[in-house]
Design an enzyme around this catalytic site. Structure first.
Site, mmCIF file in Angstrom:
data_model
loop_
_atom_site.group_PDB
_atom_site.id
_atom_site.type_symbol
_atom_site.label_atom_id
_atom_site.label_comp_id
_atom_site.label_asym_id
_atom_site.label_seq_id
_atom_site.Cartn_x
_atom_site.Cartn_y
_atom_site.Cartn_z
ATOM 1 N N SER A 266 1.102 -1.062 -0.061
ATOM 2 C CA SER A 266 -0.122 0.088 -0.067
ATOM 3 C C SER A 266 1.125 1.557 0.157
ATOM 4 O O SER A 266 0.266 2.486 -0.106
ATOM 5 C CB SER A 266 -0.721 -0.014 1.224
ATOM 6 O OG SER A 266 -0.728 0.513 2.309
ATOM 7 N N LYS B 33 0.898 4.184 7.124
ATOM 8 C CA LYS B 33 0.101 5.025 6.149
ATOM 9 C C LYS B 33 0.311 6.590 6.204
ATOM 10 O O LYS B 33 0.603 6.630 7.512
ATOM 11 C CB LYS B 33 -1.412 4.910 6.547
ATOM 12 C CG LYS B 33 -1.743 3.924 6.398
ATOM 13 C CD LYS B 33 -2.266 3.383 4.867
ATOM 14 C CE LYS B 33 -3.001 2.459 4.297
ATOM 15 N NZ LYS B 33 -2.209 1.135 4.513
#
Length: 138
Positions: free
Chosen positions: A59, A96
């Site tokens: 990701s 993230k």
């Protein structure tokens, strides 16, 4: 990310410094140095608060973070908008990019194949640490 390891002061990683290496055309006149550098000193600001985590997943590819890379994470750094963070949301750890704004907190993926995580108001959420360096394997 399943692996976390604290940085200990018992081991120091030393490497021979070679000066600057051009990424363009090779230069046979390059001066080389035989001095040593301490990678711990270069990469770690606060040994007590610093950990290494191994990334699992894709990701964050757009940020240059790949599956299997290790991140040096400093828990003493105050997280700010735009930092790559290790966050815990409802008991799950993730890496993230932190985004804070009028819409609240968003944990942004750096790969269009993965959704951003919008942190709900009642979520159990905390930033565990700020990634300061990615050790990317070639």
């Amino acid at each position: 990310m399943h692996t976390c390891a604290p940085i200990t002061s018992a081991k120091h990683i030393l490497a021979a410094a070679v000066g600057r290496v051009p990424a363009g055309y090779p230069s046979p006149a390059q001066d080389y140095s035989d001095t040593k550098i301490d990678l711990s000193e270069m990469l770690i600001r606060d040994q007590v608060s610093t950990f290494i985590v191994r990334v699992s997943g894709e990701s964050m590819q757009g940020a240059g973070i790949s599956d299997g890379d290790e991140l040096i994470v400093d828990r003493s750094v105050q997280p700010r908008d735009g930092h790559v963070v290790i966050a815990v949301i409802d008991g799950e750890m993730t890496v993230k990019r932190l985004s804070t704004g009028p819409k609240g907190v968003v944990l942004k993926a750096e790969n269009p194949d993965y959704p951003d995580l919008h942190v709900a108001e009642l979520s159990d959420f905390r930033v565990w640490g700020v990634a300061t360096t990615c050790l990317h394997h070639l």
